[in-house]
Design a protein around this motif. Structure first.
Motif, PDB file in Angstrom:
ATOM      1  N   MET A  47       0.835  -1.204   0.000  1.00  0.00           N
ATOM      2  CA  MET A  47       0.000   0.000   0.000  1.00  0.00           C
ATOM      3  C   MET A  47       0.869   1.253   0.000  1.00  0.00           C
ATOM      4  N   ALA A  48       1.901   1.250   0.834  1.00  0.00           N
ATOM      5  CA  ALA A  48       2.783   2.414   0.931  1.00  0.00           C
ATOM      6  C   ALA A  48       3.474   2.686  -0.399  1.00  0.00           C
ATOM      7  N   VAL A  49       3.848   1.628  -1.100  1.00  0.00           N
ATOM      8  CA  VAL A  49       4.481   1.790  -2.412  1.00  0.00           C
ATOM      9  C   VAL A  49       3.483   2.364  -3.415  1.00  0.00           C
ATOM     10  N   MET A  50       2.243   1.897  -3.362  1.00  0.00           N
ATOM     11  CA  MET A  50       1.231   2.423  -4.279  1.00  0.00           C
ATOM     12  C   MET A  50       0.978   3.908  -4.036  1.00  0.00           C
ATOM     13  N   VAL A  51       0.977   4.312  -2.779  1.00  0.00           N
ATOM     14  CA  VAL A  51       0.812   5.731  -2.467  1.00  0.00           C
ATOM     15  C   VAL A  51       1.986   6.541  -3.013  1.00  0.00           C
ATOM     16  N   ALA A  52       3.193   5.999  -2.855  1.00  0.00           N
ATOM     17  CA  ALA A  52       4.381   6.682  -3.385  1.00  0.00           C
ATOM     18  C   ALA A  52       4.269   6.841  -4.902  1.00  0.00           C
ATOM     19  N   GLN A  77       2.278  21.295  -2.189  1.00  0.00           N
ATOM     20  CA  GLN A  77       1.538  20.281  -1.455  1.00  0.00           C
ATOM     21  C   GLN A  77       2.390  19.717  -0.321  1.00  0.00           C
ATOM     22  N   ALA A  78       1.717  19.359   0.772  1.00  0.00           N
ATOM     23  CA  ALA A  78       2.370  18.694   1.895  1.00  0.00           C
ATOM     24  C   ALA A  78       1.653  17.373   2.137  1.00  0.00           C
ATOM     25  N   ILE A  79       2.361  16.424   2.725  1.00  0.00           N
ATOM     26  CA  ILE A  79       1.807  15.106   3.043  1.00  0.00           C
ATOM     27  C   ILE A  79       2.035  14.848   4.524  1.00  0.00           C
ATOM     28  N   MET A  80       0.975  14.479   5.235  1.00  0.00           N
ATOM     29  CA  MET A  80       1.063  14.157   6.668  1.00  0.00           C
ATOM     30  C   MET A  80       0.578  12.731   6.877  1.00  0.00           C
ATOM     31  N   VAL A  81       1.455  11.840   7.333  1.00  0.00           N
ATOM     32  CA  VAL A  81       1.085  10.436   7.542  1.00  0.00           C
ATOM     33  C   VAL A  81       0.636  10.259   8.988  1.00  0.00           C
ATOM     34  N   SER A  82      -0.632   9.931   9.161  1.00  0.00           N
ATOM     35  CA  SER A  82      -1.204   9.876  10.495  1.00  0.00           C
ATOM     36  C   SER A  82      -2.092   8.633  10.636  1.00  0.00           C
ATOM     37  N   ALA A  98       3.282  10.187  -9.700  1.00  0.00           N
ATOM     38  CA  ALA A  98       2.496  10.523 -10.886  1.00  0.00           C
ATOM     39  C   ALA A  98       1.982  11.953 -10.816  1.00  0.00           C
ATOM     40  N   LEU A  99       1.537  12.373  -9.621  1.00  0.00           N
ATOM     41  CA  LEU A  99       1.094  13.757  -9.460  1.00  0.00           C
ATOM     42  C   LEU A  99       2.229  14.733  -9.765  1.00  0.00           C
ATOM     43  N   LYS A 100       3.409  14.384  -9.274  1.00  0.00           N
ATOM     44  CA  LYS A 100       4.566  15.258  -9.517  1.00  0.00           C
ATOM     45  C   LYS A 100       4.888  15.330 -11.004  1.00  0.00           C
ATOM     46  N   ASN A 101       4.806  14.198 -11.686  1.00  0.00           N
ATOM     47  CA  ASN A 101       5.074  14.169 -13.124  1.00  0.00           C
ATOM     48  C   ASN A 101       4.045  14.972 -13.904  1.00  0.00           C
ATOM     49  N   ASP A 102       2.846  15.098 -13.320  1.00  0.00           N
ATOM     50  CA  ASP A 102       1.784  15.883 -13.969  1.00  0.00           C
ATOM     51  C   ASP A 102       1.834  17.365 -13.597  1.00  0.00           C
ATOM     52  N   GLY A 103       2.861  17.742 -12.829  1.00  0.00           N
ATOM     53  CA  GLY A 103       3.040  19.148 -12.521  1.00  0.00           C
ATOM     54  C   GLY A 103       2.728  19.563 -11.099  1.00  0.00           C
ATOM     55  N   ALA A 104       2.244  18.635 -10.261  1.00  0.00           N
ATOM     56  CA  ALA A 104       1.994  18.968  -8.861  1.00  0.00           C
ATOM     57  C   ALA A 104       3.318  19.142  -8.120  1.00  0.00           C
ATOM     58  N   ALA A 105       3.234  19.727  -6.943  1.00  0.00           N
ATOM     59  CA  ALA A 105       4.462  20.030  -6.211  1.00  0.00           C
ATOM     60  C   ALA A 105       4.390  19.544  -4.769  1.00  0.00           C
ATOM     61  N   GLN A 114       8.045   6.120   4.186  1.00  0.00           N
ATOM     62  CA  GLN A 114       9.364   5.887   3.613  1.00  0.00           C
ATOM     63  C   GLN A 114       9.367   5.768   2.088  1.00  0.00           C
ATOM     64  N   PRO A 115       8.496   4.974   1.462  1.00  0.00           N
ATOM     65  CA  PRO A 115       8.530   4.918  -0.005  1.00  0.00           C
ATOM     66  C   PRO A 115       8.253   6.265  -0.674  1.00  0.00           C
ATOM     67  N   THR A 116       7.364   7.055  -0.088  1.00  0.00           N
ATOM     68  CA  THR A 116       7.091   8.380  -0.647  1.00  0.00           C
ATOM     69  C   THR A 116       8.306   9.287  -0.496  1.00  0.00           C
ATOM     70  N   ALA A 117       8.984   9.200   0.647  1.00  0.00           N
ATOM     71  CA  ALA A 117      10.205   9.985   0.844  1.00  0.00           C
ATOM     72  C   ALA A 117      11.241   9.644  -0.222  1.00  0.00           C
ATOM     73  N   GLU A 118      11.388   8.355  -0.483  1.00  0.00           N
ATOM     74  CA  GLU A 118      12.368   7.916  -1.477  1.00  0.00           C
ATOM     75  C   GLU A 118      11.959   8.328  -2.886  1.00  0.00           C
ATOM     76  N   ALA A 119      10.672   8.198  -3.199  1.00  0.00           N
ATOM     77  CA  ALA A 119      10.202   8.517  -4.548  1.00  0.00           C
ATOM     78  C   ALA A 119      10.309  10.008  -4.860  1.00  0.00           C
ATOM     79  N   LEU A 120      10.073  10.844  -3.855  1.00  0.00           N
ATOM     80  CA  LEU A 120      10.058  12.292  -4.072  1.00  0.00           C
ATOM     81  C   LEU A 120      11.344  12.979  -3.636  1.00  0.00           C
ATOM     82  N   GLY A 121      12.249  12.227  -3.035  1.00  0.00           N
ATOM     83  CA  GLY A 121      13.495  12.826  -2.557  1.00  0.00           C
ATOM     84  C   GLY A 121      13.286  13.768  -1.391  1.00  0.00           C
ATOM     85  N   LEU A 122      12.368  13.398  -0.489  1.00  0.00           N
ATOM     86  CA  LEU A 122      12.042  14.255   0.645  1.00  0.00           C
ATOM     87  C   LEU A 122      12.499  13.633   1.952  1.00  0.00           C
TER      88      LEU A 122
END
Length: 220
Positions: free
Chosen positions: A37-42, A152-157, A47-54, A71-79
């Protein structure tokens, strides 16, 4: 005024073979499905970033399952993952127990059912909403500082704090039937800010394909 979106991301499925209400207990890790699931979210955010989101700012609860979901989102987005204790799971008297009818009938628990509208068995809904929305506004501000208008910001809760924050943002009463929460595993509750004001709330499930058969544990 600046528009910034803050995505409240619920963690993925947890490995919990004993079916306890894990609450704030440490070392409850994601299951194999939860990691997927975490990988799918990443992939969704990539994909959002590739479409111009930030998506430029990533925050997570200090609990293991939230950190592992981030963690997967951090790795995918370099955050970097910023840990914020304000977005931790709700306090709950039943933490560590198997919550079933047999357990709930025990007299030692009866004092905790005095006021289900608060609720009296755990952290008040209002307190959860306040800390979550305070953290969301800080995340909005930081995302704007980094990415400007449209950032955009992401908060994992966790489910109940996210649901309390959403109902507060929508101006709805906070007490509710837990069975009716729209906040599945790895779902996104997205708050759109115009300046410091929330002007829109949207819900989505990037990992919906993995939800059938996923484990569910009674929440806070």
């Amino acid at each position: 005024m600046s528009h910034v979106t803050v995505h409240l991301l619920r963690h993925g499925e947890v490995f919990n073979p004993d079916g306890v209400l894990y609450g704030r207990l440490p070392e409850f890790h994601l299951s194999e499905r939860g990691r997927a699931m975490a990988v799918m979210v990443a992939e969704h955010f990539s994909a959002l970033k590739n479409d111009g989101a930030a998506p430029v700012y990533l925050v997570a609860s200090p609990l293991t399952r939230a950190q592992e979901t981030a963690q997967p989102t951090a790795e995918a987005l370099g955050l970097e993952i910023v840990t914020d204790p304000r977005i931790i799971e709700a306090e709950n008297h039943f933490e560590g127990m198997k919550v079933n009818k047999s357990e709930l009938r025990k007299p030692k628990h009866w004092p905790y059912f005095v006021n289900p509208l608060r609720p009296s068995w755990g952290e008040a809904y209002e307190a959860q909403a306040e800390r979550m929305l305070e953290a969301a506004r800080d995340a909005r501000r930081r995302a704007f500082e980094i990415g400007g208008d449209g950032a955009q910001a992401i908060m994992v809760s966790h489910q109940l704090p996210i649901w309390s924050a959403r109902r507060s943002a929508e101006g709805k009463r906070l007490w509710h039937d837990p069975r009716n929460r729209e906040c599945t595993l790895a779902s996104l509750t997205s708050l759109t800010f115009n300046g410091n004001d929330i002007v829109d709330v949207n819900y989505s499930e990037p990992a919906a394909v993995l939800l059938p058969g996923a484990a569910t544990t009674p929440g806070a």
